[in-house]
Design an enzyme around this catalytic site. Sequence first.
Site, PDB file in Angstrom:
ATOM      1  N   ARG A 121       3.553   5.846  10.689  1.00  0.00           N
ATOM      2  CA  ARG A 121       3.435   4.626  11.517  1.00  0.00           C
ATOM      3  C   ARG A 121       4.755   3.857  11.415  1.00  0.00           C
ATOM      4  O   ARG A 121       5.269   3.670  10.303  1.00  0.00           O
ATOM      5  CB  ARG A 121       2.248   3.755  11.062  1.00  0.00           C
ATOM      6  CG  ARG A 121       0.906   4.476  11.268  1.00  0.00           C
ATOM      7  CD  ARG A 121      -0.263   3.513  11.167  1.00  0.00           C
ATOM      8  NE  ARG A 121      -0.305   2.579  12.288  1.00  0.00           N
ATOM      9  CZ  ARG A 121      -1.118   1.517  12.328  1.00  0.00           C
ATOM     10  NH1 ARG A 121      -1.929   1.259  11.328  1.00  0.00           N
ATOM     11  NH2 ARG A 121      -1.112   0.721  13.380  1.00  0.00           N
ATOM     12  N   ASP A 147       2.985  -7.552   9.759  1.00  0.00           N
ATOM     13  CA  ASP A 147       3.362  -6.169   9.435  1.00  0.00           C
ATOM     14  C   ASP A 147       4.842  -6.051   9.093  1.00  0.00           C
ATOM     15  O   ASP A 147       5.264  -5.117   8.421  1.00  0.00           O
ATOM     16  CB  ASP A 147       3.037  -5.238  10.597  1.00  0.00           C
ATOM     17  CG  ASP A 147       1.545  -4.999  10.656  1.00  0.00           C
ATOM     18  OD1 ASP A 147       0.835  -5.840  11.219  1.00  0.00           O
ATOM     19  OD2 ASP A 147       1.098  -3.984  10.090  1.00  0.00           O
TER      20      ASP A 147
HETATM   21  O1  MRU Z   1      -2.798  -1.486  13.251  1.00  0.00           O
HETATM   22  P1  MRU Z   1      -3.268  -2.125  11.981  1.00  0.00           P
HETATM   23  O2  MRU Z   1      -4.748  -2.287  11.919  1.00  0.00           O
HETATM   24  O3  MRU Z   1      -2.694  -1.452  10.770  1.00  0.00           O
HETATM   25  O4  MRU Z   1      -2.647  -3.579  12.061  1.00  0.00           O
HETATM   26  C1  MRU Z   1      -2.860  -4.470  11.003  1.00  0.00           C
HETATM   27  C2  MRU Z   1      -2.364  -5.833  11.283  1.00  0.00           C
HETATM   28  O5  MRU Z   1      -1.793  -6.110  12.319  1.00  0.00           O
HETATM   29  C3  MRU Z   1      -2.527  -6.851  10.191  1.00  0.00           C
HETATM   30  O6  MRU Z   1      -2.661  -8.127  10.736  1.00  0.00           O
HETATM   31  C4  MRU Z   1      -1.290  -6.799   9.290  1.00  0.00           C
HETATM   32  O7  MRU Z   1      -1.108  -5.522   8.766  1.00  0.00           O
HETATM   33  C5  MRU Z   1      -1.353  -7.766   8.216  1.00  0.00           C
HETATM   34  S1  MRU Z   1      -2.498  -7.195   7.001  1.00  0.00           S
HETATM   35  C6  MRU Z   1      -2.531  -7.978   5.635  1.00  0.00           C
END
Ligand code: MRU
Length: 378
Positions: free
Chosen positions: A91, A244
Site C-alpha cells: 500500500r 496516514d
Molecule cells: O484505507 P485504510 O482503512 O487503511 O485507511 C485508514 C485511514 O484513513 C485512517 O484514518 C488512518 O490510517 C489513521 S488510523 C489511526
Amino acid sequence: MKVDGKSWRTIWGADENRGGVEIIDQTALPHAFRTVTLETVADAARAIKTMQVRGAPLIGVTAAYGLALAMREDPSDANLHQGSALLLATRPTAVNLRWAVERMNAHLAPLSSAERAGAAWQQAAVLWAEDIAINQAIGQAGLGLLRSLWEAKGCRPLDILTHCNAGWLATVDWGTALAPVYMAHDAGLPLHVWVDETRPRNQGASLTAWELGRHGVPHTVIVDNAGGHLMQHGRVDLCLVGSDRTTRRGDVCNKIGTYLKALAAHDNGVPFYVALPGSTIDWTLSDGIAEIPIEQRGAEEISHMTGRTGEGTLATITLTPPTSAVANYAFDVTPARLVTGLITERGLCPASGLSTLFPEHVSPQAHQGGGADKEQKP
Ligand code: MRU
C-alpha cells in the site's frame, strides 16, 4: 479494548520460535468476528493488501511482524531485502509501512544471520508495545482538549464527527482519533460521535460503528455528505480524524473525503483536529498535495457493495451501469491551513508546530534560520 468482555489487540505474535502471528480479520467485520494466523511474510503482505489489517499504525506493526516471519524462514540479506520490497509494495500512502520496514532493517542488517530471527521477533514486539503506549499518550493528550470543549459547551454532551476508522482497529490498541473519545467516555464525560460511513469501503459504518458500539459509546452513522449540513446547524462541536501521512509543515493525508470535512468545518467555525503518532510524520515531505502518493484502488469497491441480507447471508450487489468508468481515489490531503491542531503522543500543537514537538528532526541550520521548510531528511 474489549469485545464481549474480553481484552483484544488487533495483532499479536504467538511465540518467538514457533507459531504464527494472529490478526483480527477486519474484512469480516461487522458481520463476524474472526482471527486469522499469518505464517509467512507473504501472508502478512496479503493481509495488508486485502485490508484484513488496515489503518496506518497497524499496517506498520503488521509489516514488522511480516519481516520477523521472513527472518524465521530465511535470515539472509537477500531475504531481508526481498521481504522488505514485498511489504513496501502493498500500500503506497500510509508512511508507517516504510517507517516500520526501515526500523526493522536498521535493527537487523548489522546482525549475523544466526541472530536475526530472534532479534526480528523481539523488535517487532517493541514496535507493537510502542504503538500501544503512543496511542495511550495521544488519548491522554486529547482528553484535555475534549474536557475543555465540553466545559465551554456548558457541560452538555459533546458532539464529535469522525471519518474512516482511526480507532483501536486501526492500531494495535486504543486508536488515534478515537483514543481521546474512549478515555473521555470512560472518565464519564458525556459525548456522542457522528460516524461518517466512509464510502467506498465503509470503514466508518463497518468498523468505527462496531468498535464504538462494543465499548458503549453513543454514536450515529451518517452518510459522508451529511457532515456539512450538521455543522451548519450547530450539531458538531469538533471534527477528529486520523492521518496516514503528515508532512513536516502539517499537511495531513487521510481517507478520501477528509478534506471536504475540513472545508465544511472551516466554513462553520468548527475545530478540526487530527490525532497522529510521530511514525505518521514524513519528515522528507513538505507539500502534501504535490508530494504524497495517493493510493488508487479497484473499481469493484465502488461499483459493488457487500452486506448481510435479511436472511443472514452475505450478498454482493452491483450499483453502477456496467459500462461506466469508475475511479477509486483512496485518500486526500487536507492542507495545514485547514487544521486547527494536531494531537500527538508528545502533546498538542498547531499544524505548523510539529518541529517544536519533534525537535530531533530539525537540522541546526533550520533552528538558526527559523524556517520550518529547512528541516533535514531523517
Ligand atoms: O484505507 P485504510 O482503512 O487503511 O485507511 C485508514 C485511514 O484513513 C485512517 O484514518 C488512518 O490510517 C489513521 S488510523 C489511526
